[in-house]
Motif scaffolding. Structure first.
Motif, PDB file in Angstrom:
ATOM      1  N   LYS A 182     -21.226  41.026 -17.753  1.00 36.82           N
ATOM      2  CA  LYS A 182     -21.292  39.790 -18.541  1.00 36.82           C
ATOM      3  C   LYS A 182     -21.201  40.088 -20.033  1.00 36.82           C
ATOM      4  N   TYR A 183     -21.947  41.075 -20.478  1.00 36.65           N
ATOM      5  CA  TYR A 183     -22.003  41.346 -21.909  1.00 36.65           C
ATOM      6  C   TYR A 183     -20.856  42.213 -22.408  1.00 36.65           C
ATOM      7  N   PHE A 184     -20.283  43.038 -21.519  1.00 37.57           N
ATOM      8  CA  PHE A 184     -19.169  43.870 -21.961  1.00 37.57           C
ATOM      9  C   PHE A 184     -17.941  43.020 -22.300  1.00 37.57           C
ATOM     10  N   ASP A 185     -17.796  41.845 -21.666  1.00 34.92           N
ATOM     11  CA  ASP A 185     -16.709  40.931 -22.043  1.00 34.92           C
ATOM     12  C   ASP A 185     -16.872  40.485 -23.490  1.00 34.92           C
ATOM     13  N   GLU A 186     -18.110  40.167 -23.852  1.00 34.33           N
ATOM     14  CA  GLU A 186     -18.401  39.746 -25.229  1.00 34.33           C
ATOM     15  C   GLU A 186     -18.179  40.911 -26.197  1.00 34.33           C
ATOM     16  N   ILE A 187     -18.628  42.095 -25.816  1.00 31.94           N
ATOM     17  CA  ILE A 187     -18.449  43.282 -26.664  1.00 31.94           C
ATOM     18  C   ILE A 187     -16.962  43.563 -26.868  1.00 31.94           C
ATOM     19  N   GLU A 188     -16.190  43.452 -25.777  1.00 36.74           N
ATOM     20  CA  GLU A 188     -14.745  43.722 -25.859  1.00 36.74           C
ATOM     21  C   GLU A 188     -14.064  42.773 -26.846  1.00 36.74           C
ATOM     22  N   SER A 189     -14.387  41.483 -26.763  1.00 40.49           N
ATOM     23  CA  SER A 189     -13.729  40.518 -27.660  1.00 40.49           C
ATOM     24  C   SER A 189     -14.086  40.807 -29.117  1.00 40.49           C
ATOM     25  N   LYS A 190     -15.329  41.202 -29.368  1.00 39.58           N
ATOM     26  CA  LYS A 190     -15.745  41.502 -30.749  1.00 39.58           C
ATOM     27  C   LYS A 190     -15.097  42.793 -31.252  1.00 39.58           C
ATOM     28  N   LEU A 191     -14.998  43.810 -30.380  1.00 41.13           N
ATOM     29  CA  LEU A 191     -14.389  45.075 -30.796  1.00 41.13           C
ATOM     30  C   LEU A 191     -12.901  44.905 -31.088  1.00 41.13           C
ATOM     31  N   LEU A 192     -12.229  44.062 -30.303  1.00 40.02           N
ATOM     32  CA  LEU A 192     -10.808  43.800 -30.581  1.00 40.02           C
ATOM     33  C   LEU A 192     -10.658  43.131 -31.951  1.00 40.02           C
ATOM     34  N   GLU A 193     -11.592  42.239 -32.287  1.00 39.45           N
ATOM     35  CA  GLU A 193     -11.574  41.619 -33.619  1.00 39.45           C
ATOM     36  C   GLU A 193     -11.811  42.669 -34.705  1.00 39.45           C
ATOM     37  N   GLU A 194     -12.716  43.602 -34.441  1.00 35.27           N
ATOM     38  CA  GLU A 194     -13.053  44.618 -35.442  1.00 35.27           C
ATOM     39  C   GLU A 194     -11.903  45.563 -35.741  1.00 35.27           C
ATOM     40  N   THR A 195     -10.961  45.678 -34.808  1.00 39.28           N
ATOM     41  CA  THR A 195      -9.813  46.559 -35.059  1.00 39.28           C
ATOM     42  C   THR A 195      -8.677  45.803 -35.762  1.00 39.28           C
ATOM     43  N   ASP A 196      -8.873  44.508 -36.008  1.00 39.89           N
ATOM     44  CA  ASP A 196      -7.879  43.697 -36.706  1.00 39.89           C
ATOM     45  C   ASP A 196      -8.271  43.621 -38.183  1.00 39.89           C
ATOM     46  N   TYR A 197      -7.777  44.562 -38.983  1.00 36.89           N
ATOM     47  CA  TYR A 197      -8.181  44.641 -40.387  1.00 36.89           C
ATOM     48  C   TYR A 197      -7.672  43.466 -41.222  1.00 36.89           C
ATOM     49  N   LYS A 198      -6.594  42.816 -40.780  1.00 36.29           N
ATOM     50  CA  LYS A 198      -6.124  41.631 -41.516  1.00 36.29           C
ATOM     51  C   LYS A 198      -7.141  40.495 -41.359  1.00 36.29           C
ATOM     52  N   LEU A 199      -7.659  40.337 -40.140  1.00 29.61           N
ATOM     53  CA  LEU A 199      -8.702  39.336 -39.892  1.00 29.61           C
ATOM     54  C   LEU A 199      -9.958  39.689 -40.683  1.00 29.61           C
ATOM     55  N   GLU A 200     -10.319  40.974 -40.678  1.00 30.56           N
ATOM     56  CA  GLU A 200     -11.517  41.410 -41.419  1.00 30.56           C
ATOM     57  C   GLU A 200     -11.381  41.125 -42.908  1.00 30.56           C
ATOM     58  N   LEU A 201     -10.199  41.376 -43.464  1.00 34.38           N
ATOM     59  CA  LEU A 201      -9.972  41.132 -44.892  1.00 34.38           C
ATOM     60  C   LEU A 201     -10.182  39.649 -45.219  1.00 34.38           C
ATOM     61  N   THR A 202      -9.612  38.760 -44.401  1.00 33.57           N
ATOM     62  CA  THR A 202      -9.760  37.312 -44.602  1.00 33.57           C
ATOM     63  C   THR A 202     -11.229  36.900 -44.526  1.00 33.57           C
ATOM     64  N   ARG A 203     -11.923  37.402 -43.493  1.00 28.07           N
ATOM     65  CA  ARG A 203     -13.338  37.052 -43.325  1.00 28.07           C
ATOM     66  C   ARG A 203     -14.195  37.610 -44.454  1.00 28.07           C
ATOM     67  N   SER A 204     -13.891  38.823 -44.875  1.00 31.77           N
ATOM     68  CA  SER A 204     -14.673  39.460 -45.952  1.00 31.77           C
ATOM     69  C   SER A 204     -14.605  38.625 -47.217  1.00 31.77           C
ATOM     70  N   MET A 205     -13.396  38.188 -47.567  1.00 28.64           N
ATOM     71  CA  MET A 205     -13.218  37.397 -48.783  1.00 28.64           C
ATOM     72  C   MET A 205     -13.888  36.025 -48.653  1.00 28.64           C
ATOM     73  N   GLU A 206     -13.778  35.429 -47.464  1.00 31.53           N
ATOM     74  CA  GLU A 206     -14.338  34.087 -47.237  1.00 31.53           C
ATOM     75  C   GLU A 206     -15.875  34.111 -47.263  1.00 31.53           C
ATOM     76  N   VAL A 207     -16.477  34.984 -46.443  1.00 28.23           N
ATOM     77  CA  VAL A 207     -17.939  34.982 -46.317  1.00 28.23           C
ATOM     78  C   VAL A 207     -18.615  35.456 -47.602  1.00 28.23           C
ATOM     79  N   SER A 208     -18.057  36.487 -48.247  1.00 32.27           N
ATOM     80  CA  SER A 208     -18.693  36.969 -49.482  1.00 32.27           C
ATOM     81  C   SER A 208     -18.612  35.911 -50.581  1.00 32.27           C
ATOM     82  N   SER A 209     -17.525  35.121 -50.587  1.00 31.23           N
ATOM     83  CA  SER A 209     -17.409  34.032 -51.567  1.00 31.23           C
ATOM     84  C   SER A 209     -18.456  32.946 -51.297  1.00 31.23           C
ATOM     85  N   LEU A 210     -18.643  32.576 -50.019  1.00 36.29           N
ATOM     86  CA  LEU A 210     -19.598  31.527 -49.652  1.00 36.29           C
ATOM     87  C   LEU A 210     -21.053  31.949 -49.872  1.00 36.29           C
TER      88      LEU A 210
END
Length: 433
Positions: A182-210
């Motif tokens: 059950k939880y490894f599905d959640e971990i997998e989806s988050k880890l796939l997001e973590e390897t997407d540096y373009k997504l991370e860059l967008t989130r970093s700029m958005e959250v740090s600004s807010l």
């Protein structure tokens, strides 16, 4: 620290490293029980230390998801023997780094230029190395910059790594396969997001600004033109990781200011943004003696569904939880109890969870809380240990808790852990629903 000249990226090669490690762990158990026959007083600490060493050596050389799971486990004090916690904590910022040629190759492949062509200066030797990437220091425009570089093969090996690491995690943690799936599905989806540096860059700029308005927080600027799907360029932040910071014997005032800033940062994200920086390990924070704290690495963001949010924070309302029927509805919604549970199981798990909730939500129910109170954490760890060893819990055929609780619980557990190490005394309490 010795550099790595290559990382195994093929599924077969990565799997064979795990098999070899599994054999080593088996040998460690054999050696331990042989010694114990000769000397019954020998404790399991030596066994844990040997196993932690062998497993960490393998994971740190493979990098990626496998090492990230170790990093997650290292934050859960009380869940693992101390030998594992100490060793796996190294993955937060001191895994073996990649060699220079591999670093240069990543730049040429993703940005079309070498670091020397992009920056005024670039230190080929990594400043620190973690599970998914490592950081280098550079200069440009008269500024010091931090360059985060993703390891080769990390993104493509997430799924296969998690399949391989699951038996290790189950054995170390003692969790059954139902929970793990059950939880490894959640971990997998988050880890796939973590390897997407373009997504991370967008989130970093958005959250740090807010979150920029929150006192005593410092965020880096990010530079999209010098970033790619494998590289992120940002300002270099000054400060110390938690362990180094505490060695400087900071004042209680500085500890409290940093603790308050962290608490306010997480409360604002959870209650206002409904999404949260869900990777609160010490490697992502830089603390200063003036009471300010630098925050970076927004690769792991957990978006919190509204229904889960409402029920999760109703757990902090003691009056509502006195109503047995209402409490049962909340527990069912959060999947802590299930419709198919017998009355006996509902009574058992409700009592069990209620005590844990009373302990864990205590900081939310008072205006101020002293996270330096060691008795509070000792009580929590002792109770978690007691619960984990209960026959009914071990033999439960269903996972207890929504998949959304995994990263939200992890966020608060990591936050509590840092506040405990800081011995911070801060204003807590919860906004009105």
């Amino acid at each position: 620290m010795k550099e790595q000249t290559n990382i195994p990226t093929g599924k077969v090669e990565r799997a064979s490293r795990f098999v070899t490690t599994g054999l080593k762990v088996g040998t460690n158990y054999l050696k331990h029980y042989t010694k114990k026959l000769i000397d019954p007083s020998i404790s399991r600490e030596e066994l844990h230390a040997d196993n932690a060493e062998d497993i960490y050596d393998t994971l740190s050389n493979l990098k990626g998801s496998a090492l990230k799971v170790a990093q997650m486990l290292s934050m859960d004090k009380g869940m693992l023997p101390k030998a594992y916690t100490d060793k796996f904590a190294m993955s937060q910022y001191s895994a073996p780094p990649l060699s220079g040629p591999l670093v240069v190759n990543t730049f040429v492949k993703t940005l079309g230029k070498t670091p020397a062509e992009l920056y005024d200066t670039f230190d080929v030797k990594a400043a620190n190395a973690a599970s998914i990437g490592q950081v280098h220091k550079a200069t440009k425009w008269g500024k010091e910059l931090a360059i985060k570089i993703q390891y080769p093969g990390v993104a493509s090996s997430v799924k296969s790594d998690l399949r391989i690491v699951k038996p290790f995690a189950m054995r170390i943690v003692g969790m059954n396969e139902v929970d793990m799936d059950k939880y490894f599905d959640e971990i997998e989806s988050k880890l796939l997001e973590e390897t997407d540096y373009k997504l991370e860059l967008t989130r970093s700029m958005e959250v740090s600004s807010l979150c920029a308005h929150i006192p005593n927080l410092v965020f880096p600027n990010y530079y999209p033109a010098l970033s790619s799907e494998k590289i992120i360029t940002m300002d270099w932040l000054q400060g110390y990781h938690l362990k180094e910071f505490l060695l400087k014997n900071p004042s209680q005032e500085a500890r409290n200011k940093i603790g308050q800033a962290l608490w306010d940062f997480y409360q604002f994200q959870v209650h206002q943004l409904k999404k949260v920086h869900a990777d609160p390990h010490p490697g992502n924070f830089l603390m200063r003696e003036d009471g300010t704290i630098g925050i970076f690495d927004f690769g792991c963001i957990k978006e919190i569904p509204e229904d889960f949010y409402i029920n999760y924070f109703l757990l902090t309302d003691k009056e509502i939880l006195k109503d047995e029927e209402r409490r049962k509805q909340i527990y069912t919604s959060l999947e802590m109890i299930h419709p198919e549970d017998s009355e006996k199981e509902i009574a058992f798990f409700s009592t069990l969870f209620q005590k844990m909730i009373d302990m864990l939500t205590l900081p939310f129910t008072v205006p101020e809380f002293d996270f330096g109170d060691e008795r509070y954490f000792q009580e929590i760890y002792a109770y978690m240990d007691y619960v984990a060893n209960l026959k009914e819990v071990k033999e439960s055929k269903v996972a207890r808790g929504s998949r959304h609780s995994l990263y939200v619980n992890r966020t608060y557990f990591g936050l509590y852990s840092i506040l405990s190490d800081l011995k911070a005394n801060i204003k807590t309490g919860l906004p009105a629903h």
